[in-house]
Design a protein around this motif. Structure first.
Motif, short mmCIF file in Angstrom:
data_model
loop_
_atom_site.label_atom_id
_atom_site.label_comp_id
_atom_site.label_asym_id
_atom_site.label_seq_id
_atom_site.Cartn_x
_atom_site.Cartn_y
_atom_site.Cartn_z
N SER A 155 -1.94 5.35 -12.29
CA SER A 155 -3.24 5.81 -12.78
C SER A 155 -3.15 6.75 -13.98
N TYR A 156 -2.00 7.38 -14.19
CA TYR A 156 -1.92 8.38 -15.27
C TYR A 156 -2.37 7.84 -16.64
N PRO A 157 -1.77 6.73 -17.14
CA PRO A 157 -2.13 6.31 -18.50
C PRO A 157 -3.61 6.00 -18.64
N VAL A 198 4.31 15.65 -14.66
CA VAL A 198 5.52 15.37 -13.88
C VAL A 198 5.12 15.17 -12.42
N ASN A 199 5.70 14.16 -11.83
CA ASN A 199 5.39 13.82 -10.44
C ASN A 199 6.71 13.75 -9.67
N SER A 200 6.90 14.74 -8.80
CA SER A 200 8.16 14.80 -8.04
C SER A 200 7.86 15.23 -6.62
N SER A 228 8.57 11.15 -6.95
CA SER A 228 7.78 10.23 -7.77
C SER A 228 7.30 8.99 -7.01
N ASN A 229 6.10 8.61 -7.32
CA ASN A 229 5.62 7.27 -7.04
C ASN A 229 5.64 6.60 -8.41
N PRO A 230 6.47 5.62 -8.69
CA PRO A 230 7.04 4.65 -7.76
C PRO A 230 8.53 4.80 -7.43
N PRO A 242 0.80 -1.24 0.00
CA PRO A 242 0.00 0.00 0.00
C PRO A 242 0.82 1.28 0.00
N GLY A 243 0.42 2.21 -0.84
CA GLY A 243 1.09 3.50 -0.89
C GLY A 243 0.43 4.48 0.06
N GLU A 244 0.36 4.10 1.32
CA GLU A 244 -0.24 5.05 2.25
C GLU A 244 0.49 5.06 3.58
N THR A 268 1.83 19.32 -12.56
CA THR A 268 2.83 18.93 -11.58
C THR A 268 2.14 18.32 -10.36
N ASP A 269 2.38 17.04 -10.17
CA ASP A 269 1.73 16.28 -9.10
C ASP A 269 2.62 16.35 -7.86
N GLU A 270 2.14 17.11 -6.87
CA GLU A 270 2.97 17.41 -5.69
C GLU A 270 2.51 16.64 -4.45
N CYS A 271 1.87 15.49 -4.66
CA CYS A 271 1.30 14.76 -3.52
C CYS A 271 2.35 14.44 -2.44
N TYR A 272 3.61 14.27 -2.86
CA TYR A 272 4.66 13.91 -1.88
C TYR A 272 5.60 15.07 -1.59
N SER A 273 5.17 16.30 -1.89
CA SER A 273 6.10 17.46 -1.84
C SER A 273 6.87 17.56 -0.54
N VAL A 285 -12.08 15.43 -4.61
CA VAL A 285 -12.21 14.25 -3.75
C VAL A 285 -10.92 13.42 -3.82
N GLY A 286 -9.82 14.01 -3.38
CA GLY A 286 -8.50 13.36 -3.44
C GLY A 286 -7.74 13.83 -4.67
N GLY A 287 -6.42 13.66 -4.61
CA GLY A 287 -5.57 14.09 -5.72
C GLY A 287 -5.87 13.33 -7.00
N LYS A 288 -6.26 12.06 -6.87
CA LYS A 288 -6.57 11.28 -8.07
C LYS A 288 -7.77 11.89 -8.81
N HIS A 289 -8.74 12.32 -8.03
CA HIS A 289 -9.91 12.97 -8.61
C HIS A 289 -9.51 14.30 -9.26
#
Ligand SMILES: Cc1ncc(COP(=O)(O)O)c(C=O)c1O
Length: 397
Positions: free
Chosen positions: A126-128, A169-171, A173-175, A37-39, A201-206, A97-101
């Motif tokens: 999930s990107y592709p 760009v996700n930095s 990055s997951n994974p 799990p990525g949580e 720019t996906d900053e979920c892990y900033s 409703v979450g970053g994915k949304h």
């Protein structure tokens, strides 16, 4: 059953598949070393939980404005300005409703049939599928292990065509945990500006970056606003995965379109979760360095442990909480363990009860993703099992 082409274009998230398989084993009483799990394994901080309880007690349990309550939109842009140096106004922010949304909405309002979206690989699972669902085509640009998997502006520019609409760009990055350094990020922004393409720019892990990196947003760059779309999330920074609150920062016209699609789909994010998020944005951030320090210890343990296994190489992740070892040596030659990492991950689950995600899910055959959002004890146990498996001791037993 006759389903639509658009639903048939996508698959269930491979990470969800792994998590479900591990859960089934656990339900049978099997002791699974779970790197799936990525949580965060930390609880949501108390002050945030209390804000939600107070919201319930004060009956803040009704519909809210579709794009989120105004105080939260204001608090998000203030937080982003304070922490990452951007200059957005509340009208340039939508709560989702979450970053994915957030990503789903943005892609649905900007991408249509024939559009290309550039994805540095390894990419987030999930990107592709989100791009394909919207009718777009993911264009994969491979990064290199020697560069720590960091996305490079020159490689991105080479992939741009007249159909390119966006670069994602996700930095960190997951994974891979790769961090795109400031200078390179600015070059990527310059490429996007030159070719008139959006930079998402996906900053979920900033805020989960290890020394010498510092939290950074490309939205802090001067004149970035007209080309940059920021995706943010409460999930990781505040250990709030289940609350489902994320946000989009972008030009107002784009935010209006995001609110429009939201008005015909989810409506507002849960009111109570919004009040919890408001506290996360306004309140103390003292839990963040505590979590980061713990992740740093685990990172050292897991990377050093993986590196002792024959035929396995592993870079130091610059951020997030994933190790991404290369096990391709075990897929080659007469002693190959299997043909693919998908097969290896199935064997690992069956034979030594280790759950992890195969690299194919991220466009990176030859690799495995291990989440180290788990205790040092469980990391040690998992490493022992992996070592047994890869040294073939398991096969001999
Ligand atoms: C890179 C990345 N982006 C976005 C998300 C979405 O997170 P959430 O929808 O929980 O905010 C995740 C979650 O794993 C992620 O890893």
């Amino acid at each position: 059953m006759q389903l639509t082409n658009r639903i048939n274009r996508i698959q269930v998230s491979p990470t969800a598949v792994v998590i479900n398989a591990a859960e089934q084993l656990k339900a049978k009483g099997v002791d699974v070393a779970d790197f799936g799990p990525g949580e965060p394994d930390f609880p949501t901080p108390d002050h945030i939980k209390k804000a939600a309880i107070q919201a319930i007690e004060e009956n803040r349990t009704k519909y809210t404005p579709t794009g989120g309550i105004t105080p939260l939109r204001e608090a998000i842009v203030a937080w982003h300005n304070r922490e990452l140096g951007s200059g957005y106004t509340a009208k340039e922010c939508a709560v989702n409703v979450g970053g994915k949304h957030s990503i789903f909405n943005v892609v649905c309002v900007l991408i249509q049939n024939g559009d290309e979206v550039i994805l540095p690989a390894p990419y987030w699972v999930s990107y592709p599928d989100i791009i394909k669902y919207a009718g777009g085509t993911p264009v994969i640009v491979h990064t290199r292990q020697e560069d720590g998997f960091s996305a490079k502006a020159a490689a991105i520019e080479k992939a741009i065509t007249s159909k390119t609409k966006m670069v994602m760009v996700n930095s960190p990055s997951n994974p891979t945990g790769a961090v795109v350094d400031e200078e390179e990020y600015l070059k990527i922004l310059a490429v996007c500006k030159k070719h008139n393409v959006w930079l998402m720019t996906d900053e979920c892990y900033s805020h989960f970056v290890y020394e010498p990196h510092k939290p950074f947003s490309v939205a802090s760059a001067k004149d970035s606003k007209d080309r940059v779309i920021v995706i943010g999330s409460m999930s990781k920074t505040f250990a709030m995965t289940g609350w489902r609150v994320g946000y989009t920062l972008a030009p107002e016209a784009l935010i209006q379109a995001v609110i429009k699609i939201q008005s015909q789909s989810t409506s507002n994010p849960t009111s109570i979760a919004q009040y919890a998020a408001l506290e996360a944005m306004r309140g103390s951030m003292e839990t963040v360095p505590v979590m980061l320090a713990e992740y740093a210890k685990r990172r050292k343990r897991i990377v050093e442990g993986l590196r002792t296994i024959p035929g396995v190489t592993c870079e130091w992740p610059g951020g997030a909480f994933y190790a991404f070892p290369n096990i391709s040596a075990h897929l080659k030659g007469p002693n190959a363990l299997a043909q693919s990492c998908t097969e290896i991950s199935q064997q690992l689950l069956e034979k030594v009860h280790v759950a992890l995600v195969p690299g194919e899910a991220f466009g990176a055959p030859g690799y495995l993703r291990l989440s180290y959002a788990t205790s040092i004890e469980r990391i040690d146990e998992g490493l022992r099992r992996l070592s047994r498996f890869f040294t073939r001791a398991e096969a001999a037993a």
